[in-house]
Design a protein around this motif. Structure first.
Motif, PDB file in Angstrom:
ATOM      1  N   THR A 112       1.961   4.481  -1.976  1.00 13.28           N
ATOM      2  CA  THR A 112       1.090   3.771  -1.038  1.00 13.28           C
ATOM      3  C   THR A 112       1.778   2.511  -0.528  1.00 13.28           C
ATOM      4  OG1 THR A 112      -0.903   4.604  -2.133  1.00 13.28           O
ATOM      5  CG2 THR A 112      -1.152   2.650  -0.739  1.00 13.28           C
ATOM      6  N   LEU A 113       2.409   1.769  -1.439  1.00 16.81           N
ATOM      7  CA  LEU A 113       3.165   0.587  -1.030  1.00 16.81           C
ATOM      8  C   LEU A 113       4.323   0.961  -0.111  1.00 16.81           C
ATOM      9  CD1 LEU A 113       3.294  -1.357  -4.435  1.00 16.81           C
ATOM     10  CD2 LEU A 113       1.898  -1.912  -2.429  1.00 16.81           C
ATOM     11  N   VAL A 117       4.601   3.614   1.936  1.00 18.82           N
ATOM     12  CA  VAL A 117       4.105   3.981   3.262  1.00 18.82           C
ATOM     13  C   VAL A 117       3.664   2.740   4.025  1.00 18.82           C
ATOM     14  CG1 VAL A 117       2.297   5.228   4.500  1.00 18.82           C
ATOM     15  CG2 VAL A 117       3.456   6.307   2.572  1.00 18.82           C
ATOM     16  N   SER A 118       3.043   1.801   3.323  1.00 20.88           N
ATOM     17  CA  SER A 118       2.610   0.558   3.976  1.00 20.88           C
ATOM     18  C   SER A 118       3.807  -0.231   4.477  1.00 20.88           C
ATOM     19  CB  SER A 118       1.798  -0.292   2.992  1.00 20.88           C
ATOM     20  OG  SER A 118       0.652   0.409   2.540  1.00 20.88           O
ATOM     21  N   GLY A 119       4.878  -0.287   3.680  1.00 20.03           N
ATOM     22  CA  GLY A 119       6.069  -1.023   4.087  1.00 20.03           C
ATOM     23  C   GLY A 119       6.743  -0.421   5.302  1.00 20.03           C
ATOM     24  N   SER A 169       5.164   1.462   7.616  1.00 23.89           N
ATOM     25  CA  SER A 169       4.251   1.483   8.757  1.00 23.89           C
ATOM     26  C   SER A 169       4.010   0.106   9.361  1.00 23.89           C
ATOM     27  CB  SER A 169       2.901   2.085   8.323  1.00 23.89           C
ATOM     28  OG  SER A 169       3.064   3.355   7.742  1.00 23.89           O
ATOM     29  N   PHE A 170       4.140  -0.958   8.569  1.00 25.14           N
ATOM     30  CA  PHE A 170       3.792  -2.294   9.053  1.00 25.14           C
ATOM     31  C   PHE A 170       4.934  -2.841   9.911  1.00 25.14           C
ATOM     32  CE2 PHE A 170       2.130  -6.648   8.666  1.00 25.14           C
ATOM     33  CZ  PHE A 170       0.768  -6.376   8.770  1.00 25.14           C
ATOM     34  N   ALA A 212      10.825   0.186   1.171  1.00 27.10           N
ATOM     35  CA  ALA A 212       9.938   1.340   1.247  1.00 27.10           C
ATOM     36  C   ALA A 212      10.725   2.644   1.358  1.00 27.10           C
ATOM     37  CB  ALA A 212       9.000   1.178   2.434  1.00 27.10           C
TER      38      ALA A 212
END
Length: 306
Positions: free
Chosen positions: A134-135, A137-139, A141-142, A186
């Protein structure tokens, strides 16, 4: 190995030649008149014509190309049309800030990315794996510019812990390096996890466990080296992207590096600076790929280049 390195170094020349030709024609296709930008908005046509002649832009394009290569072979990249300083001096002053920022970003990205990837692989399909991915994917995508502004708002404006721009201390590297390295960490986590999951299913790992080898030793001694080949490949590519692609982060944090220099050069149609920087970035990628290939043989002695 020495023959391989020598051949790769000789291969630099045709690659750089092709890149130089492409970037030369590319910058001349950019909209806007460099002579008008250098002369100023208030200059008349006679002044613009004088500036154009001074910059050598009044000559036919093939003649400009020959003159460009004639200077490059003597490591002379000309004068910046924006600052009237040698291009080599402009780049030399900006190279080290970008290099240090890239190294700082890469160090923490590798440490955290590999740790998350290994933990996710060992505890795959359980909560550490779900949290780590999750971390990751967040890294990915942001957006970098949004992350940079968010970090500045929290740690600089609200808390006052870290400076917004470089203040000459280690604190000035914290926010830019986190912003620049987030996506790398990420990607590193996902690559490391995938590589470790594959290696954990190999026969030699099951044999080591059957012999009673402790799980930490299985992970560190038996799995780590065998899982590092694809990870090292990705590390080399990401380091090249960071070194030549930190444009957004440098612009957000007003960092005095190569990325911001390139943005300023494109805005002012500073042809000599654009051409020299693109050639430098190409050279960096080629050298980094060569280093990665050499690291293959160090990590896995069974790999040999002929």
């Amino acid at each position: 190995m020495l023959n391989f390195i020598a051949k790769r170094l000789l291969g630099l020349l045709p690659t750089l030649f092709i890149v130089a030709v492409l970037v030369f024609f590319f910058v001349h296709m950019l909209p806007g008149d460099p002579a008008r930008l250098a002369a100023g908005a208030e200059a008349d046509e006679a002044t613009v014509a004088l500036v154009r002649a001074d910059l050598g832009l009044d000559k036919p394009l093939p003649q400009q190309l020959v003159g460009f290569f004639g200077k490059v072979v003597h490591f002379d990249f000309g004068m910046s049309t924006r600052s009237k300083r040698p291009v080599s001096t402009e780049i030399a002053e900006r190279f080290m800030p970008t290099l240090w920022l890239t190294l700082a970003s890469m160090v923490w990205a590798v440490i955290f990315g590999m740790t998350i990837g290994i933990v996710s692989a060992v505890w795959r399909n359980r909560w550490p794996d779900r949290l780590g991915m999750t971390l990751a994917v967040s890294g990915i995508s942001f957006p970098a510019f949004a992350l940079g502004m968010l970090l500045m708002e929290i740690f600089s404006v609200k808390l006052g812990w870290l400076p917004i721009v470089d203040d000459g201390t280690w604190k000035g590297y914290v926010l830019p390096s986190i912003t620049l390295g987030a996506a790398v960490a990420a990607v590193m986590a996902r690559f490391t996890r995938a590589s470790f999951v594959e290696v954990l299913g190999e026969d030699f790992v099951r044999t080591a466990r059957a012999k009673g080898v402790h799980e930490p030793m299985v992970i560190v001694k038996h799995c780590l080296r065998n899982a590092m080949i694809p990870v090292v490949t990705m590390m080399g590519l990401q380091f090249g992207f960071l070194l030549g692609g930190s444009i957004v982060v440098e612009k957000v944090f007003n960092w005095p590096g190569l990325g911001r220099l390139l943005v300023d050069a494109v805005e002012m149609r500073d042809y000599p600076v654009i051409q020299a920087e693109v050639l430098l970035f190409s050279l960096e990628f080629i050298v980094i790929n060569l280093i990665v290939d050499v690291l293959y043989a160090i990590i896995n002695p069974t790999i040999r280049f002929k």
